[in-house]
Design a protein around this motif. Sequence first.
Motif: not given
Length: 481
Positions: A109, A116, A120, A123, A174, A177-178, A181, A200, A204-205, A209
Amino acid sequence: MATSKAAISSLTHLRHLTCAASASSSYPARLVPDPPNLIAWVTREGGYVHPAVKIAHSHHFNGLGLVADQQIPTGTDLIILPDHIPLSFRSFESEDSVDSALAQLARQVPEELWAMKLGLKLLQERAKLGSFWWPYISNLPQTYSVPIFFPGEDIKNLQYAPVLHQVNKRCRFLLDFEQEIKRTLVNLEPDKHPFGGLEVHASSLGWAMSAVSSRAFRLYGNKRPDGVHIEVPMMLPLIDMCNHSFSPNARIVQEQDTDNMKMQVKVVAEMAIKEDEPLLLNYGRLSNDFFLLDYGFVIHSNPYDCIELKYNGALLDAASMAAGVSSPNFSAPAPWQELILSQLNLAGEAPDLKVTIGGQEIVEGRLLAALRVLLASDKETAQNYDLNSLKSLSAEAPLGVATDIAVFRTLIALCVIALGHFPTKITDDVSLLEQGVSESSELAIQFRIQKKSVIVDVMRELSKRVKLLSSKETVTAEEAK
Ligand SMILES: C[S@@+](CC[C@H](N)C(=O)[O-])C[C@H]1O[C@@H](n2cnc3c(N)ncnc32)[C@H](O)[C@@H]1O
């Protein structure tokens, strides 16, 4: 955000890790319908909550807030959180193997999206059955009114390029990053999965955030081996129910607990608080860009709001000609002027061309100094002048009254050009609001009204100065006769 719908519909798990666009109710619902009593939880965990402090709905602050249900004297401790209650991501290095996938993700990140990283962790705790922080997390809002969740039309409705750019950047991050992940976790054994096997999504991220950016405080964390305390963003259960004011009546204090020598976080009454008054903290001297992007609200007549412009010689030539200033040479500065521009980091190898108007400074010092130097008639005086005085609006016409009049007129013309970049006028915006619009449109329109008001206020202030200087110039001319 365009991804939210798809993300939500693909979820099948029991405890969803999503965030929908903010509903148009008067305040956002909590993650679960009847969350546990936060005051009782903090108290049970060894914290302290003053008996007059209550959680209440607040229309003014769009959600919940803390209020005093009886008078509280100055200096009173209102809330004390022991060391184990704040939620932070203290050290990736010390995480165990289950957390290392999380640590690996957190390292990807970018620093500017620090929320963010802690998101994490949030989450992870949200997904963990029996999480210590569940009583806190279940009390968090289900939705956030930040622009990453605006429909595309309302992102455009902001009409302000620097914030549009930030929103697009965050949305792009985002979405990417999805995918990252997914790639990182695809072959992970279930017991090593940081989100308990739950998928995720970008939405949801975004929820995580936004939960962090709108509620975390940067406080001192553990001491480093060299004795320096590092700043760590932390989520402070219950304390984060306090809304914001630039004139707060409470403040956060960090102290060592005399019983166990661990750091505790307190909220202390800064002044006497009357019955039914909200407890308010100052989130910081932030522009509306930050309030909107990170917190999802806009402050009217925010004294720290400003407009970002790009320093551009050709544009300044056009502005000064429109202002009736003769022979401007912004696009072709003399070598001595170029040298001063380099000292101001407005020219040279890696110049920083972002300048601001509005806020506390009214005109960013670098822009003011550049205009003074480029419109100066006397090279010797300009070259010999102290740069700090040239940058200061309170310095009285350092390069002469006529130069400052030309500078301010050019700046006013620049403001007119900046206003012209907004597709609508303030009056159009006000009538749109009167017609009634969605919650996100309203926020976007309020935001752009405030931006335009900043420009109008700067123009008003500079016009006053031109008037004042012109009268001085006349007096000097009269005296010279
Ligand atoms: C730290 S939380 C405060 C508690 C929050 N109101 C709640 O319902 O949980 C920050 C959020 O409260 C709201 N808020 C805080 N101060 C505000 C203000 N001065 N005006 C409008 N909204 C505010 C915004 O939604 C912001 O993102």
